[in-house]
Design a protein around this motif. Structure first.
Motif, PDB file in Angstrom:
ATOM      1  N   ALA A  25       0.810  -1.376  -0.331  1.00 30.13           N
ATOM      2  CA  ALA A  25       0.092   0.510   0.198  1.00 30.13           C
ATOM      3  C   ALA A  25       0.788   1.463  -0.150  1.00 30.13           C
ATOM      4  CB  ALA A  25      -1.051   0.152   1.757  1.00 30.13           C
ATOM      5  N   LEU A  26       1.928   1.589   0.843  1.00 27.22           N
ATOM      6  CA  LEU A  26       2.690   2.608   0.544  1.00 27.22           C
ATOM      7  C   LEU A  26       3.337   2.591  -0.345  1.00 27.22           C
ATOM      8  CD1 LEU A  26       4.700   4.961   2.435  1.00 27.22           C
ATOM      9  CD2 LEU A  26       6.365   2.771   2.635  1.00 27.22           C
ATOM     10  N   VAL A  27       3.963   1.780  -1.549  1.00 26.59           N
ATOM     11  CA  VAL A  27       4.559   1.575  -2.499  1.00 26.59           C
ATOM     12  C   VAL A  27       3.640   2.603  -3.670  1.00 26.59           C
ATOM     13  CG1 VAL A  27       5.087   0.331  -4.515  1.00 26.59           C
ATOM     14  CG2 VAL A  27       6.324  -0.162  -2.341  1.00 26.59           C
ATOM     15  N   LEU A  28       2.394   1.434  -3.435  1.00 24.98           N
ATOM     16  CA  LEU A  28       1.130   2.399  -4.264  1.00 24.98           C
ATOM     17  C   LEU A  28       0.408   3.719  -3.868  1.00 24.98           C
ATOM     18  CD1 LEU A  28      -1.856  -0.174  -4.363  1.00 24.98           C
ATOM     19  CD2 LEU A  28      -0.169  -0.137  -6.387  1.00 24.98           C
ATOM     20  N   ALA A 136      -8.907   3.992  12.351  1.00 27.80           N
ATOM     21  CA  ALA A 136      -9.647   5.473  12.140  1.00 27.80           C
ATOM     22  C   ALA A 136      -9.172   5.803  11.260  1.00 27.80           C
ATOM     23  CB  ALA A 136      -8.721   6.143  13.198  1.00 27.80           C
ATOM     24  N   ALA A 137      -7.729   5.957  10.644  1.00 28.95           N
ATOM     25  CA  ALA A 137      -7.327   6.710   9.128  1.00 28.95           C
ATOM     26  C   ALA A 137      -7.688   6.429   8.140  1.00 28.95           C
ATOM     27  CB  ALA A 137      -5.656   6.337   8.557  1.00 28.95           C
ATOM     28  N   ALA A 138      -8.175   4.575   8.355  1.00 29.41           N
ATOM     29  CA  ALA A 138      -9.276   4.425   7.066  1.00 29.41           C
ATOM     30  C   ALA A 138     -10.350   5.297   6.374  1.00 29.41           C
ATOM     31  CB  ALA A 138      -9.187   2.906   6.499  1.00 29.41           C
ATOM     32  N   VAL A 139     -11.424   5.186   7.820  1.00 27.72           N
ATOM     33  CA  VAL A 139     -12.478   5.492   7.377  1.00 27.72           C
ATOM     34  C   VAL A 139     -12.585   6.979   7.159  1.00 27.72           C
ATOM     35  CG1 VAL A 139     -14.415   6.822   9.395  1.00 27.72           C
ATOM     36  CG2 VAL A 139     -13.509   4.124   9.720  1.00 27.72           C
ATOM     37  N   VAL A 140     -11.151   8.204   8.332  1.00 29.74           N
ATOM     38  CA  VAL A 140     -12.045   9.309   7.546  1.00 29.74           C
ATOM     39  C   VAL A 140     -11.032   9.642   5.496  1.00 29.74           C
ATOM     40  CG1 VAL A 140      -9.927  11.238   7.917  1.00 29.74           C
ATOM     41  CG2 VAL A 140     -11.264  10.345  10.137  1.00 29.74           C
ATOM     42  N   ILE A 141     -10.252   8.688   5.841  1.00 30.11           N
ATOM     43  CA  ILE A 141      -9.088   8.305   4.431  1.00 30.11           C
ATOM     44  C   ILE A 141     -10.633   7.780   3.397  1.00 30.11           C
ATOM     45  CG2 ILE A 141      -7.544   8.314   2.664  1.00 30.11           C
ATOM     46  CD1 ILE A 141      -5.398   8.591   5.234  1.00 30.11           C
ATOM     47  N   LEU A 153       1.093   8.067   6.866  1.00 34.99           N
ATOM     48  CA  LEU A 153       0.422   7.681   7.770  1.00 34.99           C
ATOM     49  C   LEU A 153       1.501   6.200   8.273  1.00 34.99           C
ATOM     50  CD1 LEU A 153      -3.323   8.545   8.078  1.00 34.99           C
ATOM     51  CD2 LEU A 153      -1.257   9.180  10.000  1.00 34.99           C
ATOM     52  N   LEU A 154       1.605   5.693   6.752  1.00 33.14           N
ATOM     53  CA  LEU A 154       1.719   4.526   6.788  1.00 33.14           C
ATOM     54  C   LEU A 154       3.637   4.286   7.322  1.00 33.14           C
ATOM     55  CD1 LEU A 154      -0.013   3.411   3.532  1.00 33.14           C
ATOM     56  CD2 LEU A 154      -0.277   2.148   5.593  1.00 33.14           C
ATOM     57  N   VAL A 155       4.375   5.128   6.848  1.00 31.40           N
ATOM     58  CA  VAL A 155       4.906   4.874   7.063  1.00 31.40           C
ATOM     59  C   VAL A 155       5.532   5.041   8.713  1.00 31.40           C
ATOM     60  CG1 VAL A 155       7.389   6.264   7.335  1.00 31.40           C
ATOM     61  CG2 VAL A 155       6.463   6.425   5.476  1.00 31.40           C
ATOM     62  N   PRO A 156       5.139   5.824   9.869  1.00 29.05           N
ATOM     63  CA  PRO A 156       5.295   5.491  10.967  1.00 29.05           C
ATOM     64  C   PRO A 156       4.569   3.920  11.577  1.00 29.05           C
ATOM     65  CG  PRO A 156       3.284   7.384  10.503  1.00 29.05           C
ATOM     66  CD  PRO A 156       4.288   7.207   9.117  1.00 29.05           C
TER      67      PRO A 156
END
Length: 335
Positions: A25-28, A136-141, A153-156
Protein backbone atom coordinates in the motif's frame (compact mmCIF):
# COMPACT_ATOMS: atom_id res chain seq x y z
CA UNK A 1 -4.15 -21.91 30.95
CA UNK A 2 -2.73 -23.68 27.89
CA UNK A 3 -1.80 -21.73 24.78
CA UNK A 4 -3.09 -22.85 21.38
CA UNK A 5 0.18 -22.79 19.48
CA UNK A 6 -1.52 -23.31 16.11
CA UNK A 7 -3.63 -20.16 16.49
CA UNK A 8 -0.58 -18.33 17.82
CA UNK A 9 1.38 -19.28 14.70
CA UNK A 10 -1.51 -18.16 12.50
CA UNK A 11 -1.50 -14.83 14.35
CA UNK A 12 2.20 -14.39 13.64
CA UNK A 13 1.69 -15.21 9.96
CA UNK A 14 -1.19 -12.72 9.78
CA UNK A 15 0.99 -10.06 11.43
CA UNK A 16 3.74 -10.60 8.86
CA UNK A 17 1.19 -10.65 6.02
CA UNK A 18 -0.36 -7.39 7.22
CA UNK A 19 3.09 -5.80 7.24
CA UNK A 20 3.72 -6.89 3.64
CA UNK A 21 0.27 -5.68 2.54
CA UNK A 22 0.82 -2.29 4.17
CA UNK A 23 4.22 -2.12 2.47
CA UNK A 24 2.52 -2.70 -0.89
CA UNK A 25 0.00 0.00 0.00
CA UNK A 26 2.88 2.36 0.76
CA UNK A 27 4.42 1.71 -2.67
CA UNK A 28 1.06 2.37 -4.37
CA UNK A 29 0.51 5.50 -2.29
CA UNK A 30 3.94 6.84 -3.23
CA UNK A 31 3.16 6.31 -6.92
CA UNK A 32 -0.12 8.15 -6.36
CA UNK A 33 1.73 10.91 -4.52
CA UNK A 34 4.19 11.35 -7.37
CA UNK A 35 1.48 11.36 -10.03
CA UNK A 36 -0.58 13.92 -8.11
CA UNK A 37 2.47 16.19 -8.09
CA UNK A 38 2.43 16.00 -11.88
CA UNK A 39 -1.31 16.71 -11.91
CA UNK A 40 -0.84 19.78 -9.73
CA UNK A 41 1.99 21.03 -11.92
CA UNK A 42 -0.23 20.60 -14.96
CA UNK A 43 -3.14 22.44 -13.34
CA UNK A 44 -0.89 25.32 -12.34
CA UNK A 45 0.55 25.52 -15.84
CA UNK A 46 -2.98 25.87 -17.22
CA UNK A 47 -3.80 28.60 -14.70
CA UNK A 48 -0.61 30.50 -15.51
CA UNK A 49 -1.35 30.19 -19.19
CA UNK A 50 -4.88 31.51 -18.76
CA UNK A 51 -3.59 34.44 -16.79
CA UNK A 52 -1.16 35.33 -19.58
CA UNK A 53 -3.77 34.98 -22.33
CA UNK A 54 -2.88 31.87 -24.24
CA UNK A 55 -1.99 32.06 -27.86
CA UNK A 56 -2.70 28.85 -29.69
CA UNK A 57 0.16 27.89 -32.01
CA UNK A 58 0.13 24.54 -33.67
CA UNK A 59 -1.49 21.21 -33.12
CA UNK A 60 -0.81 18.26 -30.85
CA UNK A 61 -3.17 19.27 -28.07
CA UNK A 62 -0.80 21.88 -26.58
CA UNK A 63 -0.75 25.63 -26.40
CA UNK A 64 2.28 27.81 -25.88
CA UNK A 65 2.34 30.86 -23.69
CA UNK A 66 3.36 33.95 -25.53
CA UNK A 67 6.90 34.92 -24.66
CA UNK A 68 7.83 31.55 -23.16
CA UNK A 69 8.65 28.02 -24.24
CA UNK A 70 6.39 26.41 -21.60
CA UNK A 71 4.18 23.68 -23.04
CA UNK A 72 0.72 23.89 -21.50
CA UNK A 73 -1.50 20.79 -21.44
CA UNK A 74 -5.13 20.98 -22.41
CA UNK A 75 -7.87 20.45 -19.85
CA UNK A 76 -8.51 17.04 -21.39
CA UNK A 77 -4.91 16.04 -20.84
CA UNK A 78 -5.03 17.22 -17.25
CA UNK A 79 -8.22 15.22 -16.61
CA UNK A 80 -6.66 12.12 -18.16
CA UNK A 81 -3.54 12.57 -16.02
CA UNK A 82 -5.68 12.95 -12.90
CA UNK A 83 -7.79 9.89 -13.73
CA UNK A 84 -4.62 7.81 -14.07
CA UNK A 85 -3.38 9.06 -10.70
CA UNK A 86 -6.73 8.36 -9.02
CA UNK A 87 -6.51 4.71 -10.03
CA UNK A 88 -3.48 4.35 -7.79
CA UNK A 89 -5.30 6.22 -5.05
CA UNK A 90 -8.19 3.77 -5.27
CA UNK A 91 -5.84 0.79 -5.30
CA UNK A 92 -4.08 2.15 -2.22
CA UNK A 93 -7.37 2.43 -0.36
CA UNK A 94 -8.40 -1.13 -1.30
CA UNK A 95 -5.03 -2.62 -0.30
CA UNK A 96 -5.12 -0.70 3.00
CA UNK A 97 -8.52 -2.21 3.86
CA UNK A 98 -7.17 -5.67 3.03
CA UNK A 99 -4.23 -4.99 5.33
CA UNK A 100 -6.59 -3.86 8.10
CA UNK A 101 -8.60 -7.09 7.83
CA UNK A 102 -5.45 -9.22 8.09
CA UNK A 103 -4.09 -6.95 10.83
CA UNK A 104 -7.29 -7.32 12.88
CA UNK A 105 -7.24 -11.08 12.29
CA UNK A 106 -3.75 -11.21 13.79
CA UNK A 107 -4.98 -9.53 16.98
CA UNK A 108 -8.07 -11.74 17.20
CA UNK A 109 -6.08 -14.93 16.67
CA UNK A 110 -3.57 -13.84 19.31
CA UNK A 111 -6.42 -13.44 21.76
CA UNK A 112 -8.01 -16.77 20.85
CA UNK A 113 -4.67 -18.54 21.20
CA UNK A 114 -4.34 -17.36 24.82
CA UNK A 115 -8.08 -17.21 25.63
CA UNK A 116 -7.80 -13.57 26.68
CA UNK A 117 -7.79 -10.12 25.16
CA UNK A 118 -4.47 -9.40 23.37
CA UNK A 119 -3.29 -6.72 25.80
CA UNK A 120 -0.82 -8.71 27.87
CA UNK A 121 2.49 -7.17 26.75
CA UNK A 122 3.95 -4.32 24.71
CA UNK A 123 4.02 -6.31 21.46
CA UNK A 124 0.29 -6.95 21.72
CA UNK A 125 -0.38 -3.34 22.66
CA UNK A 126 1.49 -2.11 19.56
CA UNK A 127 -0.43 -4.69 17.50
CA UNK A 128 -3.77 -3.36 18.76
CA UNK A 129 -3.09 0.40 18.79
CA UNK A 130 -1.73 0.31 15.23
CA UNK A 131 -4.86 -1.59 14.15
CA UNK A 132 -7.08 1.04 15.79
CA UNK A 133 -5.06 3.82 14.14
CA UNK A 134 -5.35 2.24 10.69
CA UNK A 135 -9.11 1.75 11.09
CA UNK A 136 -9.60 5.37 12.21
CA UNK A 137 -7.42 6.63 9.34
CA UNK A 138 -9.11 4.46 6.71
CA UNK A 139 -12.55 5.72 7.75
CA UNK A 140 -11.41 9.35 7.45
CA UNK A 141 -9.53 8.76 4.21
CA UNK A 142 -12.54 7.30 2.42
CA UNK A 143 -12.83 10.75 0.85
CA UNK A 144 -10.61 11.08 -2.22
CA UNK A 145 -9.13 14.40 -1.14
CA UNK A 146 -7.51 12.74 1.89
CA UNK A 147 -5.95 9.73 0.15
CA UNK A 148 -2.85 11.76 -0.58
CA UNK A 149 -1.83 11.59 3.11
CA UNK A 150 -1.47 7.79 3.17
CA UNK A 151 2.34 7.80 2.84
CA UNK A 152 2.60 10.05 5.89
CA UNK A 153 0.55 7.58 7.95
CA UNK A 154 1.83 4.30 6.55
CA UNK A 155 5.51 5.08 7.17
CA UNK A 156 5.17 5.49 10.99
CA UNK A 157 2.71 2.56 11.19
CA UNK A 158 5.13 0.30 9.32
CA UNK A 159 7.96 1.49 11.57
CA UNK A 160 5.90 0.64 14.67
CA UNK A 161 4.96 -2.77 13.29
CA UNK A 162 8.55 -3.55 12.33
CA UNK A 163 9.84 -2.55 15.74
CA UNK A 164 7.03 -4.41 17.45
CA UNK A 165 7.56 -7.57 15.44
CA UNK A 166 11.33 -7.63 15.87
CA UNK A 167 12.30 -5.96 19.16
CA UNK A 168 9.10 -6.25 21.19
CA UNK A 169 7.82 -9.65 20.13
CA UNK A 170 6.83 -11.98 22.96
CA UNK A 171 5.58 -15.55 22.68
CA UNK A 172 1.91 -16.15 23.37
CA UNK A 173 1.47 -16.79 27.07
CA UNK A 174 -0.95 -16.17 29.93
CA UNK A 175 -0.77 -12.70 31.44
CA UNK A 176 0.83 -12.01 34.78
CA UNK A 177 -1.56 -12.30 37.77
CA UNK A 178 -1.87 -8.52 38.16
CA UNK A 179 -3.46 -8.31 34.69
CA UNK A 180 -5.92 -11.18 35.16
CA UNK A 181 -8.91 -8.90 35.53
CA UNK A 182 -12.02 -7.99 33.54
CA UNK A 183 -10.72 -4.41 33.73
CA UNK A 184 -7.87 -5.24 31.35
CA UNK A 185 -9.86 -5.17 28.08
CA UNK A 186 -12.04 -2.28 29.28
CA UNK A 187 -9.19 0.00 30.32
CA UNK A 188 -6.61 -0.87 27.65
CA UNK A 189 -9.05 -0.89 24.72
CA UNK A 190 -10.34 2.57 25.69
CA UNK A 191 -6.83 3.98 26.08
CA UNK A 192 -5.80 2.34 22.79
CA UNK A 193 -8.74 3.90 20.95
CA UNK A 194 -7.97 7.33 22.39
CA UNK A 195 -4.29 6.98 21.57
CA UNK A 196 -5.05 5.85 18.02
CA UNK A 197 -7.21 8.90 17.32
CA UNK A 198 -4.56 11.05 19.00
CA UNK A 199 -1.91 9.71 16.61
CA UNK A 200 -4.11 10.69 13.66
CA UNK A 201 -4.63 14.15 15.17
CA UNK A 202 -0.93 14.66 15.82
CA UNK A 203 0.04 13.61 12.30
CA UNK A 204 -2.54 16.04 10.88
CA UNK A 205 -0.99 18.86 12.93
CA UNK A 206 2.49 17.93 11.68
CA UNK A 207 1.25 18.10 8.09
CA UNK A 208 -0.52 21.38 8.87
CA UNK A 209 2.78 22.86 10.08
CA UNK A 210 4.49 21.63 6.92
CA UNK A 211 1.75 23.16 4.78
CA UNK A 212 1.87 26.61 6.40
CA UNK A 213 5.66 26.54 6.02
CA UNK A 214 5.17 25.64 2.35
CA UNK A 215 1.98 27.47 1.27
CA UNK A 216 0.05 26.24 -1.76
CA UNK A 217 1.50 27.64 -4.95
CA UNK A 218 4.64 28.91 -3.22
CA UNK A 219 6.39 25.65 -2.36
CA UNK A 220 10.17 25.73 -2.49
CA UNK A 221 12.89 23.08 -2.37
CA UNK A 222 12.69 19.49 -1.18
CA UNK A 223 10.09 20.13 1.53
CA UNK A 224 8.05 22.13 -0.93
CA UNK A 225 8.01 19.12 -3.24
CA UNK A 226 6.78 16.96 -0.35
CA UNK A 227 4.08 19.45 0.62
CA UNK A 228 2.80 20.15 -2.88
CA UNK A 229 0.09 17.42 -3.09
CA UNK A 230 -1.18 17.96 0.48
CA UNK A 231 -4.59 19.52 1.18
CA UNK A 232 -4.64 23.15 2.22
CA UNK A 233 -3.71 24.20 5.75
CA UNK A 234 -7.32 24.86 6.77
CA UNK A 235 -8.40 21.28 5.99
CA UNK A 236 -5.41 19.75 7.76
CA UNK A 237 -5.98 21.93 10.81
CA UNK A 238 -9.66 20.97 10.77
CA UNK A 239 -8.81 17.26 10.73
CA UNK A 240 -6.39 17.69 13.65
CA UNK A 241 -8.97 19.65 15.64
CA UNK A 242 -11.88 17.26 15.05
CA UNK A 243 -9.69 14.25 15.88
CA UNK A 244 -8.49 15.90 19.09
CA UNK A 245 -12.10 16.54 20.10
CA UNK A 246 -12.59 12.76 20.09
CA UNK A 247 -9.20 12.01 21.62
CA UNK A 248 -9.76 14.11 24.74
CA UNK A 249 -12.88 12.32 26.12
CA UNK A 250 -11.87 8.82 24.99
CA UNK A 251 -8.35 9.05 26.42
CA UNK A 252 -9.71 10.71 29.54
CA UNK A 253 -12.24 7.91 30.01
CA UNK A 254 -9.42 5.38 29.63
CA UNK A 255 -7.43 7.14 32.39
CA UNK A 256 -10.48 7.21 34.68
CA UNK A 257 -11.17 3.52 34.08
CA UNK A 258 -7.52 2.79 34.84
CA UNK A 259 -7.85 4.70 38.13
CA UNK A 260 -10.89 2.63 39.09
CA UNK A 261 -8.98 -0.56 38.31
CA UNK A 262 -6.00 0.73 40.30
CA UNK A 263 -8.21 1.23 43.35
CA UNK A 264 -9.47 -2.36 43.08
CA UNK A 265 -5.99 -3.82 42.44
CA UNK A 266 -3.66 -1.62 44.50
CA UNK A 267 -5.98 0.09 46.96
CA UNK A 268 -5.58 3.61 45.54
CA UNK A 269 -7.02 5.51 42.59
CA UNK A 270 -3.82 7.40 41.79
CA UNK A 271 -0.22 6.88 42.78
CA UNK A 272 1.76 9.05 40.34
CA UNK A 273 3.20 5.94 38.70
CA UNK A 274 5.32 7.00 35.66
CA UNK A 275 2.81 5.68 33.12
CA UNK A 276 -0.12 7.26 34.94
CA UNK A 277 1.71 10.57 35.15
CA UNK A 278 2.73 10.76 31.49
CA UNK A 279 -0.76 9.66 30.39
CA UNK A 280 -2.22 12.52 32.42
CA UNK A 281 0.31 14.93 30.86
CA UNK A 282 -0.78 13.79 27.38
CA UNK A 283 -4.44 14.34 28.28
CA UNK A 284 -3.70 17.81 29.69
CA UNK A 285 -1.82 18.71 26.50
CA UNK A 286 -4.79 17.65 24.34
CA UNK A 287 -7.03 19.80 26.54
CA UNK A 288 -4.56 22.68 26.19
CA UNK A 289 -4.51 22.22 22.41
CA UNK A 290 -8.30 22.41 22.16
CA UNK A 291 -8.35 25.46 24.43
CA UNK A 292 -5.59 27.15 22.43
CA UNK A 293 -7.32 26.24 19.17
CA UNK A 294 -10.42 28.11 20.38
CA UNK A 295 -8.49 31.11 21.71
CA UNK A 296 -7.88 34.20 19.61
CA UNK A 297 -4.20 34.65 18.87
CA UNK A 298 -3.47 30.94 19.20
CA UNK A 299 -5.47 29.64 16.23
CA UNK A 300 -2.35 29.05 14.18
CA UNK A 301 0.89 27.15 14.43
CA UNK A 302 1.14 27.80 18.19
CA UNK A 303 -1.82 25.52 18.92
CA UNK A 304 -0.58 22.94 16.42
CA UNK A 305 2.74 22.68 18.25
CA UNK A 306 0.87 21.79 21.45
CA UNK A 307 -0.85 18.95 19.60
CA UNK A 308 2.49 17.71 18.27
CA UNK A 309 3.87 17.83 21.82
CA UNK A 310 0.91 15.74 23.00
CA UNK A 311 1.72 13.17 20.30
CA UNK A 312 5.35 13.16 21.42
CA UNK A 313 4.41 12.44 25.03
CA UNK A 314 2.25 9.52 23.93
CA UNK A 315 5.13 8.03 21.95
CA UNK A 316 7.44 8.66 24.92
CA UNK A 317 4.94 6.88 27.17
CA UNK A 318 4.65 3.95 24.78
CA UNK A 319 8.36 3.25 24.46
CA UNK A 320 10.54 4.96 27.09
CA UNK A 321 8.19 4.49 30.04
CA UNK A 322 7.41 0.89 29.12
CA UNK A 323 10.93 -0.16 28.23
CA UNK A 324 13.23 1.92 30.43
CA UNK A 325 11.40 3.22 33.49
CA UNK A 326 10.35 0.74 36.15
CA UNK A 327 6.87 1.10 37.62
CA UNK A 328 3.62 -0.64 38.44
CA UNK A 329 2.78 -0.67 34.72
CA UNK A 330 5.97 -2.52 33.69
CA UNK A 331 4.30 -5.34 31.77
CA UNK A 332 6.07 -4.91 28.44
CA UNK A 333 7.01 -8.58 28.33
CA UNK A 334 10.58 -7.84 27.27
CA UNK A 335 12.23 -9.88 29.97
Amino acid sequence: MPVNQTLSNFSDVAFQSAFVIYLLALVLSLVYYGRMQSVIDARRAVVRAEEKELVAVGAGGSDVVAGTDEAVPTLGEVEKLEAGANKFGGMTQSVVWLGIIVHAASAVLRGLATERFPFGNLYEYVLVITAFTMIAAAVVIQRKEWRIVWPWLLVPILALLFFGGTKLYADSAPVVPALQSYWLPIHVSTVSAGGAIGILSGMASLLYLLRIWQPQGRERGFFGMLAKPLPNAKKLDGLAYKSAILTLPVLGLGIVLGAIWAEAAWGRFWGWDPKETVSLISWVLYAAYLHARATAGWRNHKAAWINVLALSTMIFNLFFINMVVSGLHSYAGLN
